[in-house]
Design an enzyme around this catalytic site. Structure first.
Site, short mmCIF file in Angstrom:
data_model
loop_
_atom_site.label_atom_id
_atom_site.label_comp_id
_atom_site.label_asym_id
_atom_site.label_seq_id
_atom_site.Cartn_x
_atom_site.Cartn_y
_atom_site.Cartn_z
N CYS A 1 0.65 -1.04 -0.05
CA CYS A 1 0.05 0.03 0.06
C CYS A 1 0.73 1.35 -0.15
O CYS A 1 1.88 1.23 0.93
CB CYS A 1 -0.89 -0.13 1.19
SG CYS A 1 -1.73 1.59 1.72
N GLU A 2 0.65 2.16 -0.71
CA GLU A 2 1.43 3.26 -0.87
C GLU A 2 1.30 4.31 0.20
O GLU A 2 1.93 5.09 0.47
CB GLU A 2 1.23 3.81 -2.22
CG GLU A 2 -0.09 4.59 -2.65
CD GLU A 2 -0.07 5.47 -3.74
OE1 GLU A 2 -0.69 6.43 -4.21
OE2 GLU A 2 0.59 4.96 -4.72
N HIS A 3 0.12 4.36 0.89
CA HIS A 3 -0.26 5.17 1.94
C HIS A 3 0.47 4.77 3.39
O HIS A 3 0.80 5.58 4.12
CB HIS A 3 -1.67 5.12 2.20
CG HIS A 3 -2.49 5.49 0.92
ND1 HIS A 3 -3.62 4.76 0.43
CD2 HIS A 3 -2.36 6.52 -0.05
CE1 HIS A 3 -3.89 5.34 -0.51
NE2 HIS A 3 -3.19 6.58 -0.91
N HIS A 4 0.71 3.46 3.47
CA HIS A 4 1.34 3.18 4.60
C HIS A 4 2.53 1.99 4.48
O HIS A 4 3.12 1.92 5.44
CB HIS A 4 0.34 2.50 5.61
CG HIS A 4 -0.80 3.30 5.88
ND1 HIS A 4 -1.98 3.31 5.33
CD2 HIS A 4 -1.19 4.27 6.81
CE1 HIS A 4 -2.80 4.07 5.67
NE2 HIS A 4 -2.33 4.64 6.59
N HIS B 1 -6.09 -5.89 2.60
CA HIS B 1 -5.16 -4.77 3.03
C HIS B 1 -4.79 -4.61 4.34
O HIS B 1 -5.91 -4.66 5.25
CB HIS B 1 -5.54 -3.45 2.59
CG HIS B 1 -5.90 -3.27 0.93
ND1 HIS B 1 -5.33 -2.29 0.23
CD2 HIS B 1 -6.80 -4.06 0.32
CE1 HIS B 1 -5.72 -2.47 -0.96
NE2 HIS B 1 -6.70 -3.51 -0.99
N CYS C 1 -3.21 -2.52 5.85
CA CYS C 1 -3.43 -0.96 6.65
C CYS C 1 -4.96 -1.10 7.09
O CYS C 1 -5.49 -0.26 8.19
CB CYS C 1 -3.38 -0.01 5.57
SG CYS C 1 -4.44 -0.15 4.14
N GLN D 1 -4.97 -0.39 -5.10
CA GLN D 1 -5.58 -1.58 -5.77
C GLN D 1 -6.09 -1.24 -7.23
O GLN D 1 -6.04 -2.18 -8.10
CB GLN D 1 -6.49 -2.54 -4.71
CG GLN D 1 -7.02 -3.67 -5.51
CD GLN D 1 -7.67 -4.60 -4.54
OE1 GLN D 1 -7.66 -4.50 -3.56
NE2 GLN D 1 -8.72 -5.36 -5.05
#
Length: 213
Positions: A99-102, A168, A170, A140
């Site tokens: 995941c690019e956010h976390h 996910h 996250c 995704q």
């Protein structure tokens, strides 16, 4: 599950599909990990953590190695002329991304189908395409679209369909903390977008997958 009815014919560039990255040395990356450990209240000099910066950098480079691959290198000429127009489906492709956010894991399976129009691709290369795009920082929805557009651009088939089902970390390990939740995403091109019967045939086939049971 909602399918997009937008049809695209995409030519995928053979060169690296990312913007130029800033040059950072491996030592600088290790120092960044060491700083994070300090920020977490840890002692990076204690025995169990002395090699952690090196290991983290090595792991992250592997998990994002898709940035340094191109479709040309991956395919290695495995596109063949074949007079067939029946659906080709590779289902239950294990998929691992981040995941690019976390920068936490995305774990799931991809189901990829296409209807040839004079050209076919080596079956293992479909899994390789999923792997290449998966080994990047992702969401995704983008990952699903990239796989579909890659096949559409490479083969110019009559249609492409991609469904990804993933969990996910996250959402599981932090935030709402909902283990057991799965996210479905789809991308359809050509006849899969235009013809409900063809799209339904694809869905019926992948519903027999363990990930849909």
């Amino acid at each position: 599950m909602t399918f997009s009815t937008q049809q695209k014919s995409v030519t995928v560039p053979s060169s690296l599909e990312t913007e130029p990255q800033p040059i950072v040395s491996e030592e600088e990356m290790r120092q960044a990990v060491r700083t994070l450990l300090l920020g977490l209240g840890e002692n990076p000099d204690r025995e169990g953590l002395q090699d952690t910066p090196k290991r983290v950098v090595k792991a992250l480079k592997f998990l994002t190695s898709g940035y340094h691959q191109s479709l040309d290198e991956l395919l290695n000429g495995a596109v063949f002329h074949e007079d067939t127009n029946e659906m080709v489906l590779v289902r239950d492709i294990d998929l691992f991304s981040s995941c690019e956010h976390h920068i936490l894991p995305i774990l799931g399976r991809a189901h990829v189908a296409y209807i040839p129009d004079g050209k076919v691709i080596g079956l293992s290369k479909i899994a390789r395409i999923c792997e290449m795009y998966g080994r990047r920082l992702q969401v995704q929805e983008r990952l699903t679209k990239q796989i579909a557009d890659a096949l559409q651009g490479l083969l110019q088939p009559k249609g492409v369909a991609v469904v990804i089902e993933a969990t996910h970390m996250c959402m599981v390990m932090r935030g709402v903390q909902k283990p057991g939740s799965w996210t479905s995403s789809s991308a359809v091109r050509g006849v899969f977008a235009e013809d409900a019967k063809t799209r339904q045939e694809f869905m019926n086939l992948i519903r027999h997958s363990p990930s849909f049971s």
